[in-house]
Design a protein around this motif. Structure first.
Motif, PDB file in Angstrom:
ATOM      1  N   UNK A 315       0.869  -1.184   0.000  1.00  0.00           N
ATOM      2  CA  UNK A 315       0.000   0.000   0.000  1.00  0.00           C
ATOM      3  C   UNK A 315       0.902   1.228   0.000  1.00  0.00           C
ATOM      4  N   UNK A 316       0.730   2.085  -0.995  1.00  0.00           N
ATOM      5  CA  UNK A 316       1.557   3.278  -1.151  1.00  0.00           C
ATOM      6  C   UNK A 316       0.690   4.544  -1.096  1.00  0.00           C
ATOM      7  N   UNK A 317       1.259   5.671  -0.578  1.00  0.00           N
ATOM      8  CA  UNK A 317       0.546   6.951  -0.723  1.00  0.00           C
ATOM      9  C   UNK A 317       0.441   7.318  -2.205  1.00  0.00           C
ATOM     10  N   UNK A 318      -0.625   8.024  -2.599  1.00  0.00           N
ATOM     11  CA  UNK A 318      -0.791   8.348  -4.027  1.00  0.00           C
ATOM     12  C   UNK A 318       0.414   9.062  -4.614  1.00  0.00           C
ATOM     13  N   UNK A 319       1.104   9.845  -3.772  1.00  0.00           N
ATOM     14  CA  UNK A 319       2.272  10.586  -4.258  1.00  0.00           C
ATOM     15  C   UNK A 319       3.407   9.643  -4.668  1.00  0.00           C
ATOM     16  N   UNK A 320       3.348   8.396  -4.201  1.00  0.00           N
ATOM     17  CA  UNK A 320       4.358   7.411  -4.614  1.00  0.00           C
ATOM     18  C   UNK A 320       3.795   6.448  -5.656  1.00  0.00           C
ATOM     19  N   UNK A 321       2.875   6.987  -6.470  1.00  0.00           N
ATOM     20  CA  UNK A 321       2.204   6.166  -7.487  1.00  0.00           C
ATOM     21  C   UNK A 321       3.199   5.486  -8.422  1.00  0.00           C
ATOM     22  N   UNK A 322       4.317   6.192  -8.712  1.00  0.00           N
ATOM     23  CA  UNK A 322       5.232   5.668  -9.725  1.00  0.00           C
ATOM     24  C   UNK A 322       5.812   4.320  -9.310  1.00  0.00           C
ATOM     25  N   UNK A 323       6.207   4.234  -8.035  1.00  0.00           N
ATOM     26  CA  UNK A 323       6.762   2.967  -7.546  1.00  0.00           C
ATOM     27  C   UNK A 323       5.683   1.873  -7.559  1.00  0.00           C
ATOM     28  N   UNK A 324       4.472   2.261  -7.132  1.00  0.00           N
ATOM     29  CA  UNK A 324       3.367   1.301  -7.081  1.00  0.00           C
ATOM     30  C   UNK A 324       3.025   0.782  -8.487  1.00  0.00           C
ATOM     31  N   UNK A 325       3.000   1.693  -9.465  1.00  0.00           N
ATOM     32  CA  UNK A 325       2.708   1.305 -10.852  1.00  0.00           C
ATOM     33  C   UNK A 325       3.825   0.420 -11.402  1.00  0.00           C
ATOM     34  N   UNK A 326       5.065   0.884 -11.134  1.00  0.00           N
ATOM     35  CA  UNK A 326       6.223   0.220 -11.718  1.00  0.00           C
ATOM     36  C   UNK A 326       6.378  -1.216 -11.212  1.00  0.00           C
ATOM     37  N   UNK A 327       6.163  -1.418  -9.910  1.00  0.00           N
ATOM     38  CA  UNK A 327       6.288  -2.762  -9.340  1.00  0.00           C
ATOM     39  C   UNK A 327       5.246  -3.706  -9.948  1.00  0.00           C
ATOM     40  N   UNK A 328       4.062  -3.162 -10.188  1.00  0.00           N
ATOM     41  CA  UNK A 328       3.015  -3.995 -10.774  1.00  0.00           C
ATOM     42  C   UNK A 328       3.316  -4.258 -12.243  1.00  0.00           C
ATOM     43  N   UNK A 329       3.798  -3.217 -12.915  1.00  0.00           N
ATOM     44  CA  UNK A 329       4.137  -3.333 -14.334  1.00  0.00           C
ATOM     45  C   UNK A 329       5.211  -4.392 -14.554  1.00  0.00           C
ATOM     46  N   UNK A 330       6.188  -4.444 -13.632  1.00  0.00           N
ATOM     47  CA  UNK A 330       7.279  -5.417 -13.758  1.00  0.00           C
ATOM     48  C   UNK A 330       6.882  -6.800 -13.252  1.00  0.00           C
ATOM     49  N   UNK A 331       5.674  -6.917 -12.688  1.00  0.00           N
ATOM     50  CA  UNK A 331       5.237  -8.216 -12.169  1.00  0.00           C
ATOM     51  C   UNK A 331       5.855  -8.564 -10.826  1.00  0.00           C
ATOM     52  N   UNK A 332       6.452  -7.558 -10.147  1.00  0.00           N
ATOM     53  CA  UNK A 332       7.030  -7.826  -8.819  1.00  0.00           C
ATOM     54  C   UNK A 332       5.925  -7.978  -7.782  1.00  0.00           C
TER      55      UNK A 332
END
Ligand code: ZN
Length: 341
Positions: A315-332
């Motif tokens: 669970x990430x704050x919205x301001x850290x969306x990039x990390x949250x998106x990126x981890x999902x995008x990479x399948x981590x």
């Protein structure tokens, strides 16, 4: 008062940034929801990487998998009060007179506009929601899980509404993303013997899928599909985000079997559909969900029959969306969840 929001501002790749947005003004049939949690969907990633195939109303606040508290309600809203814990359906704008809406299938109204692409979504503190979209969330169901009602409804619609699984059917699910894993979970609830298929790089996500009582296959599922009588699997649920997996589905399905396609990708197909004809196979698309599906899925989540918790990778704050998106995008992680700041 302004709040940080994850905004998709243009059709180009990477056109997502944090912007300060004003608190929305609601209409007389709307409520204002204070967002508790919002899930990141594959479609949010598709808009971020600009490989989506739906029209987007730029600039738009992303996010359509959300729940929260009612903080304000319009003058004509009945049956809800401030403080109610709710989740929201995704059909933010529909034509109530469209023939599909009139028969309760407003998810298939061609003029439907959803949160996060047609109207502002929930990756921020406040979101305007028509009261007809609301469903009550039991107190004991955490919002981190309840915000995932929407993808659970996508899976329920694909598997329990659009596929007719009988106990003992052998079911192959292609693609170990959120929708694939949840489809596998629902197919188990329907009594199927289930295998979920991914690639070598999906091993982490496949491990999570294993927790739902399904077999896990990396690569070729032919042997599993033919194990019982050599003919193929009864049902294939194609939850991969590309069109080409349909070719694999046609290879794995048994004669007179069923394929449901719920994952999508804009690439054209480059192969013959003759096996569909020759095997007398039913090919079914599955899109979105409607009111009775939401009520049923909330009941499944509340009773614990369906547990969405294992798919949450953080669970990430919205301001850290990039990390949250990126981890999902990479399948981590299978599913990233955000919270407003
Ligand atoms: Zn979604």
């Amino acid at each position: 008062m302004k709040s940080a929001a994850v905004v998709n501002f243009a059709p180009e790749k990477n056109a997502v940034e944090i912007r300060e947005v004003p608190r929305p003004v609601i209409g007389e049939e709307d409520v204002l929801l204070e967002v508790a949690n919002v899930g990141v969907c594959g479609s949010d990633l598709h808009q971020w990487t600009a490989d989506h195939s739906w029209p987007v109303n730029y600039p738009v606040v992303l996010g359509h998998e959300f729940g929260g508290y009612i903080v304000e309600k319009g003058s004509r809203v009945k049956g809800w009060k401030e403080g109610d814990r709710v989740v929201s359906e995704t059909a933010a704008s529909i034509d109530p007179d469209n023939p599909m809406s009139r028969r309760g299938l407003y998810n298939l109204d061609p003029t439907r506009k959803g949160f996060g692409y047609g109207v502002d979504g929930a990756m921020t503190r406040f979101v305007r929601v028509p009261a007809r979209c609301l469903h009550r969330v039991p107190d004991h169901l955490d919002f981190e899980v309840a915000c995932l009602t929407e993808p659970c409804c996508v899976a329920f619609s694909a598997v329990a509404e659009n596929t007719h699984i009988r106990p003992g059917d052998r079911v192959v699910v292609l693609g170990p993303g959120t929708i694939g894993i949840l489809c596998a979970a629902i197919a188990r609830l329907c009594g199927g013997e289930v295998a979920i298929v991914g690639l070598e790089k999906d091993s982490h996500r496949l491990d999570i899928a294993r927790q739902y009582g399904c077999d896990v296959i990396i690569g070729d599922a032919t042997e599993w599909s033919r194990q019982r009588d050599g003919l193929g699997a009864d049902c294939i649920i194609d939850a991969a985000g590309v069109s080409a997996t349909l070719k694999i589905a046609l290879q794995l399905v048994r004669p007179n079997g069923h394929i449901t396609k719920v994952g999508w990708g804009p690439q054209p197909l480059g192969f013959s559909l003759d096996p569909l004809v020759q095997k007398n196979v039913t090919l079914q698309g599955s899109f979105s969900h409607n009111w009775p599906i939401w009520e049923r899925v909330i009941a499944l989540l509340a009773s614990g029959q369906l547990d969405a918790k294992p798919i949450i990778g953080g669970v990430w704050p919205v301001t850290e969306w990039h990390e949250a998106f990126d981890k999902m995008h990479k399948g981590e992680v299978v599913k990233s969840v955000l919270k407003p700041v």
